[in-house]
Design a protein around this motif. Sequence first.
Motif: not given
Lengths: 175, 185
Positions: A85, A88, A140, A143, A145-149
């Motif tokens: 994380s 990321q 982000l 979150d 790890n949110n690939s959509d974001l």
Amino acid sequence: MKKTMTDNKNAEQNLKAAIAKLPREMTPERDLWSGIEKAISQNSQTASPSQHSKAKVFMPTAWAASVVAAVLLTWVTLGPTPDNSEQQVNLVVEMQQDFEQQKKTMLVSFGAPDVKKLPTAMQAELTKLSSAQQTISKALADDPNNSDLLNLLRWTQKQELDLLKQLYSPQWQTI
Amino acid sequence: MDKLKIIDAHERFSPDVESQWIAQAQQGNQQAFHHLYENYHRRIYALCWRMMADKDSAEDVCQEVFVQLWQKINNFRGESKFSTWLHSVATNIVLGHIRKNKTWIQRIFSIEEQVVEDIAVEMPELSNLDKNIQSLPERARLVFILFAIEGYRHEEISKMLGMAVGSSKSQYHRAKGLLRESLGE
């Protein structure tokens, strides 16, 4: 029906013939050169065309330098880290820094225009994109790890760069 | 004396001489630049006049084209004919002026302003076609001039005017229809 088609064809030919006869040159009523001469003499005192060429030579160097800086930044930022994380979060920071660098370099290549002088509607568009990026970055942080974001952030950054390019890039410079 | 003197287009310089003027102007030689002005200003003025549909604005913009040309002449690298490059420069400057002079409401709703100047009275020596082109709605006029007179493709025009290729084609057909009508064909 056949007659109408023939009429249209004739009309088209007549129009083409009239266009071909249009003069390619017209003479302005007043002398334009004196004003031009005055303007370019003032310009010459500040910068001659050859000085502009020096600035032009600088542009590819600036682009290359920014690419090198971006690569170095990526290498340093994306070094191995124990926590995924954290990696990321670093990626988001790196994306933002990379974007800011690209934007800065692009604006420099367009002569560092003052964005505040843009029409209000355009400024509003840029503000919207900027605030969207801030909101996505905040989301982000919670979150990472949110690939959509992440994709959304990348998309808004691209939109902003495209808009700036569209606003400031004179088409004739690319000829 | 006629207010507008129309002359035949012809090359005044050989390409070699022109290349020399360009190279010298790129080094800051104003006299060489004046030669280029002498060779091209009537063509550029004709383009400005047709697109602006106003004599005074056309003269102002024509001046600006040459001032900007002086500043940007180093961008010309000889990859195309100088006249072609200069025409592109001029077209973009004229379009920039037209956009700048529009009110925000005209920009948002694409409201077209009809030409109010009585060109027929002011410039009696103009051809019927030129007079009628000036009476076209703005977008139709610009597309018609760029396509039919200046020889740009619809793909290029669509980028210049920020419209779809299909819109450029339909504006051209609209212009042709209006011109045929007004020319009494």
